[in-house]
Design an enzyme around this catalytic site. Structure first.
Site, short mmCIF file in Angstrom:
data_model
loop_
_atom_site.label_atom_id
_atom_site.label_comp_id
_atom_site.label_asym_id
_atom_site.label_seq_id
_atom_site.Cartn_x
_atom_site.Cartn_y
_atom_site.Cartn_z
N SER A 61 0.79 -1.20 0.04
CA SER A 61 -0.03 -0.16 -0.01
C SER A 61 0.87 1.25 0.03
CB SER A 61 -1.03 0.00 1.25
OG SER A 61 -1.81 -1.14 1.35
N1 SAH Z 1 -1.06 -4.54 3.93
C1 SAH Z 1 -0.22 -4.98 2.84
C2 SAH Z 1 -0.71 -4.56 1.58
C3 SAH Z 1 -2.15 -5.52 1.18
S1 SAH Z 1 -2.27 -5.88 -0.52
C4 SAH Z 1 1.05 -4.48 2.88
O1 SAH Z 1 1.48 -3.59 3.78
O2 SAH Z 1 1.84 -4.80 2.23
C5 SAH Z 1 -4.04 -6.80 0.09
C6 SAH Z 1 -3.61 -8.08 0.52
O3 SAH Z 1 -4.95 -8.77 0.89
C7 SAH Z 1 -3.18 -8.93 -0.74
O4 SAH Z 1 -2.02 -9.62 -0.26
C8 SAH Z 1 -4.32 -10.26 -0.84
O5 SAH Z 1 -3.78 -11.48 -1.19
C9 SAH Z 1 -4.88 -10.20 0.62
N2 SAH Z 1 -6.23 -10.71 0.91
C10 SAH Z 1 -7.20 -10.55 -0.33
N3 SAH Z 1 -8.24 -11.23 0.37
C11 SAH Z 1 -7.93 -11.95 1.58
C12 SAH Z 1 -8.77 -12.58 2.33
N4 SAH Z 1 -9.93 -12.89 2.44
N5 SAH Z 1 -8.15 -12.86 3.48
C13 SAH Z 1 -6.75 -12.47 3.79
N6 SAH Z 1 -5.93 -11.94 3.20
C14 SAH Z 1 -6.54 -11.46 1.83
#
Ligand code: SAH
Length: 214
Positions: A61
């Site tokens: 992000s």
């Molecule tokens: N917080 C992260 C960025 C997140 S991007 C950072 O600082 O790098 C969003 C993430 O959510 C992705 O890796 C994606 O695979 C995950 N995601 C999507 N749906 C999800 C779910 N139901 N449970 C857990 N993770 C999920």
């Protein structure tokens, strides 16, 4: 000061100018080495205030959004936080410096394994990572003082609200696939109070109480 440390200090100054006021959040972001969380080929862009692509079509992000969401959680230090969407673990590292304990869930096992190694190598010890569908929450450590969702949801997953303690806060991007609104939901005696904290754009939250997998 190393080049990355210099760039990190510049980024924090920029976050301050853009309106982040929580000093604890700013100091946490002044210590977490974001260059260690991005792909090697993008290390030179680690301190731009931008989201960057990582593996498996996901993103790390934008620092401003990480700062804003963390600030919206109003952490004081003693909280247990549930994070959905570990991704690279960058946000997890920031949270771990600001609360007592973080439980973080990632659905993609490759990303989850990388984040686990990275966080333990960097010494972030007060975190517990799990692979699975975070829309279901994580019951063993519930209730949580705070819940943070870092992927865009079509609606607030009921299990996450249910696993929040009374008086707790949930921060989540809610909307369609193109854009979402950052919602702050406070669990009150008489139900949820919802505050709209502006627009944002996240990758999809995929799961039982999220979007269908493609
Ligand atoms: N917080 C992260 C960025 C997140 S991007 C950072 O600082 O790098 C969003 C993430 O959510 C992705 O890796 C994606 O695979 C995950 N995601 C999507 N749906 C999800 C779910 N139901 N449970 C857990 N993770 C999920």
């Amino acid at each position: 000061m190393s080049e990355f440390a210099h760039q990190r200090a510049e980024l924090v100054a920029q976050l301050r100018r853009r309106g982040i006021v929580d000093e604890r959040v700013l100091s946490a972001m002044a210590t977490v080495p974001r260059e260690q969380f991005v792909p090697d080929a993008l290390q030179h862009e680690a301190y731009k205030d931008a989201a960057l692509p990582v593996t498996e079509g996901q993103t790390i992000s934008q620092p401003f959004i990480v700062a804003l969401m963390t600030q919206l959680l109003s952490l004081e230090g003693g909280e247990t936080v549930l994070e959905i969407g570990t991704g690279t673990g960058y946000q997890t590292a920031v949270l771990s410096l600001l609360c007592r304990f973080v439980v973080s869930i990632e659905r993609l096992s490759g990303l989850a394994a990388e984040a686990k190694n990275r966080l333990s190598q960097l010494g972030y010890g007060n975190v517990e990572l799990h692979t699975g569908d975070g829309t279901l929450g994580w019951k063993p450590a519930a209730p949580y003082d705070r819940v943070l969702v870092t992927a865009g949801a079509p609606e607030v997953p009921a299990p996450l609200y249910n696993q929040l303690r009374l008086g707790g806060r949930l921060v989540i991007p809610v909307g369609d696939e193109q854009s979402q609104v950052l919602e702050v939901i406070v669990k009150g005696q008489h139900g949820p109070e919802v505050i709209d904290a502006g627009g944002c754009r996240f990758v999809k939250l995929i799961g039982d109480a999220g979007w269908e997998p493609v």
